[in-house]
Design an enzyme around this catalytic site. Structure first.
Site, PDB file in Angstrom:
ATOM      1  N   ARG A 186       8.489 -35.390  53.007  1.00 25.08           N
ATOM      2  CA  ARG A 186       9.573 -36.344  53.257  1.00 25.08           C
ATOM      3  C   ARG A 186       9.437 -37.024  54.622  1.00 25.08           C
ATOM      4  O   ARG A 186      10.326 -37.752  55.045  1.00 25.08           O
ATOM      5  CB  ARG A 186      10.923 -35.651  53.146  1.00 25.08           C
ATOM      6  N   HIS A 193      -2.874 -35.819  51.724  1.00 25.07           N
ATOM      7  CA  HIS A 193      -1.939 -36.779  51.124  1.00 25.07           C
ATOM      8  C   HIS A 193      -0.865 -37.114  52.155  1.00 25.07           C
ATOM      9  O   HIS A 193      -0.232 -36.226  52.710  1.00 25.07           O
ATOM     10  CB  HIS A 193      -1.318 -36.165  49.859  1.00 25.07           C
ATOM     11  N   TYR A 205       5.109 -39.007  50.979  1.00 28.12           N
ATOM     12  CA  TYR A 205       5.363 -40.080  50.007  1.00 28.12           C
ATOM     13  C   TYR A 205       6.539 -40.972  50.388  1.00 28.12           C
ATOM     14  O   TYR A 205       6.817 -41.963  49.736  1.00 28.12           O
ATOM     15  CB  TYR A 205       5.506 -39.535  48.582  1.00 28.12           C
ATOM     16  N   HIS A 217       0.470 -43.642  49.149  1.00 25.39           N
ATOM     17  CA  HIS A 217       1.123 -44.554  48.210  1.00 25.39           C
ATOM     18  C   HIS A 217       1.283 -45.882  48.939  1.00 25.39           C
ATOM     19  O   HIS A 217       1.902 -45.904  50.013  1.00 25.39           O
ATOM     20  CB  HIS A 217       2.491 -44.010  47.799  1.00 25.39           C
ATOM     21  N   GLU A 229      -3.548 -45.089  46.281  1.00 25.73           N
ATOM     22  CA  GLU A 229      -3.311 -44.447  44.993  1.00 25.73           C
ATOM     23  C   GLU A 229      -2.795 -45.459  43.967  1.00 25.73           C
ATOM     24  O   GLU A 229      -1.962 -46.299  44.277  1.00 25.73           O
ATOM     25  CB  GLU A 229      -2.298 -43.296  45.159  1.00 25.73           C
ATOM     26  N   ASP A 233      -4.680 -41.932  39.612  1.00 22.78           N
ATOM     27  CA  ASP A 233      -3.788 -40.889  39.093  1.00 22.78           C
ATOM     28  C   ASP A 233      -3.596 -41.148  37.599  1.00 22.78           C
ATOM     29  O   ASP A 233      -3.085 -42.203  37.209  1.00 22.78           O
ATOM     30  CB  ASP A 233      -2.455 -40.953  39.856  1.00 22.78           C
ATOM     31  N   HIS A 270      -0.008 -41.828  36.532  1.00 22.82           N
ATOM     32  CA  HIS A 270       0.472 -43.134  36.999  1.00 22.82           C
ATOM     33  C   HIS A 270      -0.154 -44.292  36.213  1.00 22.82           C
ATOM     34  O   HIS A 270       0.530 -45.248  35.851  1.00 22.82           O
ATOM     35  CB  HIS A 270       0.149 -43.316  38.483  1.00 22.82           C
ATOM     36  N   HIS A 303      -6.452 -37.963  40.492  1.00 25.99           N
ATOM     37  CA  HIS A 303      -5.318 -37.056  40.327  1.00 25.99           C
ATOM     38  C   HIS A 303      -5.198 -36.807  38.833  1.00 25.99           C
ATOM     39  O   HIS A 303      -4.888 -37.726  38.072  1.00 25.99           O
ATOM     40  CB  HIS A 303      -4.026 -37.696  40.850  1.00 25.99           C
ATOM     41  N   ASP A 310       6.612 -42.151  36.278  1.00 23.79           N
ATOM     42  CA  ASP A 310       6.046 -41.207  37.239  1.00 23.79           C
ATOM     43  C   ASP A 310       6.680 -39.819  37.175  1.00 23.79           C
ATOM     44  O   ASP A 310       7.256 -39.340  38.152  1.00 23.79           O
ATOM     45  CB  ASP A 310       6.134 -41.760  38.675  1.00 23.79           C
ATOM     46  N   HIS A 342       5.161 -36.192  36.254  1.00 20.57           N
ATOM     47  CA  HIS A 342       3.939 -35.469  35.874  1.00 20.57           C
ATOM     48  C   HIS A 342       4.263 -34.345  34.897  1.00 20.57           C
ATOM     49  O   HIS A 342       5.311 -33.734  34.977  1.00 20.57           O
ATOM     50  CB  HIS A 342       3.261 -34.864  37.107  1.00 20.57           C
ATOM     51  N   GLU A 366      -1.828 -32.235  40.032  1.00 18.24           N
ATOM     52  CA  GLU A 366      -0.490 -32.332  40.654  1.00 18.24           C
ATOM     53  C   GLU A 366       0.539 -32.104  39.564  1.00 18.24           C
ATOM     54  O   GLU A 366       1.510 -32.841  39.421  1.00 18.24           O
ATOM     55  CB  GLU A 366      -0.279 -33.728  41.242  1.00 18.24           C
TER      56      GLU A 366
HETATM   57 ZN    ZN Z   1       3.173 -39.191  40.738  1.00 20.36          ZN
HETATM   58 FE    FE Z   2      -0.837 -38.627  42.380  1.00 23.03          FE
HETATM   59 FE    FE Z   3       0.590 -39.312  45.269  1.00 19.75          FE
END
Ligand code: ZN
Ligand code: FE
Ligand code: FE
Length: 277
Positions: free
Chosen positions: A37, A67, A70, A107, A142, A176, A179, A211, A224, A226, A256
């Protein structure tokens, strides 16, 4: 040999992640550079980094994928938020130089009513400020599901960013599978066609990591969410074709999926089994 790992918690440091990866049968892993976060990163523990590097060399854990949080938005309308995104990325990249040759995925951002074109220009501008000619880390854009006003919902949007970045040899793409399917690319029925499209628009040489996720939602849903491998819209057959595809099979794959470590160990074993050596 299949290069596969999953997302691991970085709270106990690098050596702990490396050992965890090996324990679950992984030979690479992904981690958040700091609280996903956002917020301040812990001071880098150089002893831990040195111990990790020795362990990683011995175990063949390379390269690894960092990563970015996000919540970063390099194309926010608010200048303060954009500055925060740039400072965080620059700080992450300088820390990653302690792990030379790593990859850093982020992202691209959400344009929030400014329009994709403005978003793309702001993201490229941020990268032009943050990237350094001497850095050893490859920064990955991504592919996004296209939820809300996410930039990177199509291969064309990613190409537009790449085209506007000066040090674009420092950039690659992380695909991904959840995605891309949510974004409307049919990996189940037309993997060859999707990859041909990627090659035409971006160029497969830019593709550096996958991913590997199933999706809770159907093709083109822009959601989105997963799902565990084999329990979603993609299914095990399509994901097996992904890891074996000649254009993808040598890339590192990162799970993920909604799993604990045991669940990840099972999915890693499953995909190793499905991989044709
Ligand atoms: Zn995602
Ligand atoms: Fe991803
Ligand atoms: Fe991601």
């Amino acid at each position: 040999m299949l290069k596969i790992g999953c997302h691991l918690s970085s709270s106990k440091g690098y050596l702990a992640m490396g050992k965890e990866a090996v324990k679950i049968g992984a030979n690479t892993f992904q981690f958040f550079t700091r609280n996903p976060r956002g917020g301040k990163a812990k001071d880098l523990d150089l002893e831990d980094v040195a111990a990790y590097r020795a362990f990683a060399k011995e175990q063949g854990l390379f390269p690894i994928l960092a990563h970015a949080p996000y919540t970063l938005n390099a194309c926010a309308a608010d200048e303060g938020l954009r500055t925060f995104a740039k400072e965080t990325m620059a700080d992450d990249l300088s820390r990653l130089e302690h792990l030379p040759g790593s990859m850093y995925n982020f992202h691209p951002g959400s344009h929030v009513k400014q329009g994709a074109e403005v978003g793309i220009a702001l993201i490229a501008q941020a990268l032009n400020e943050v990237l350094r000619p001497e850095q050893s880390t490859t920064v990955l854009l991504e592919t996004m599901a296209g939820k809300g006003s996410e930039v990177g919902r199509s291969f064309e949007e990613l190409r537009a960013i790449l085209e506007q970045v000066e040090l674009s040899d420092k950039l690659g793409v992380c695909l991904d599978t959840c995605h891309v399917s949510d974004g409307g690319y049919d990996l189940v029925n037309d993997l060859d066609g999707v990859l041909a499209e990627f090659d035409k628009v971006i160029g497969l040489s830019r593709l550096k990591a996958i991913h590997l996720n199933d999706s809770m939602n159907p093709l083109g849903s822009h959601k989105d969410r997963h799902q565990k491998l084999g329990e979603g819209a993609l299914g095990l057959e399509a994901l097996t074709r992904v890891v074996n595809h000649p254009a993808l099979r040598d890339l590192p794959f990162y799970l993920e999926t909604p799993n604990d470590l045991d669940g990840y160990a099972k999915e890693i074993a499953l995909m190793k089994e499905a991989y044709r050596d």
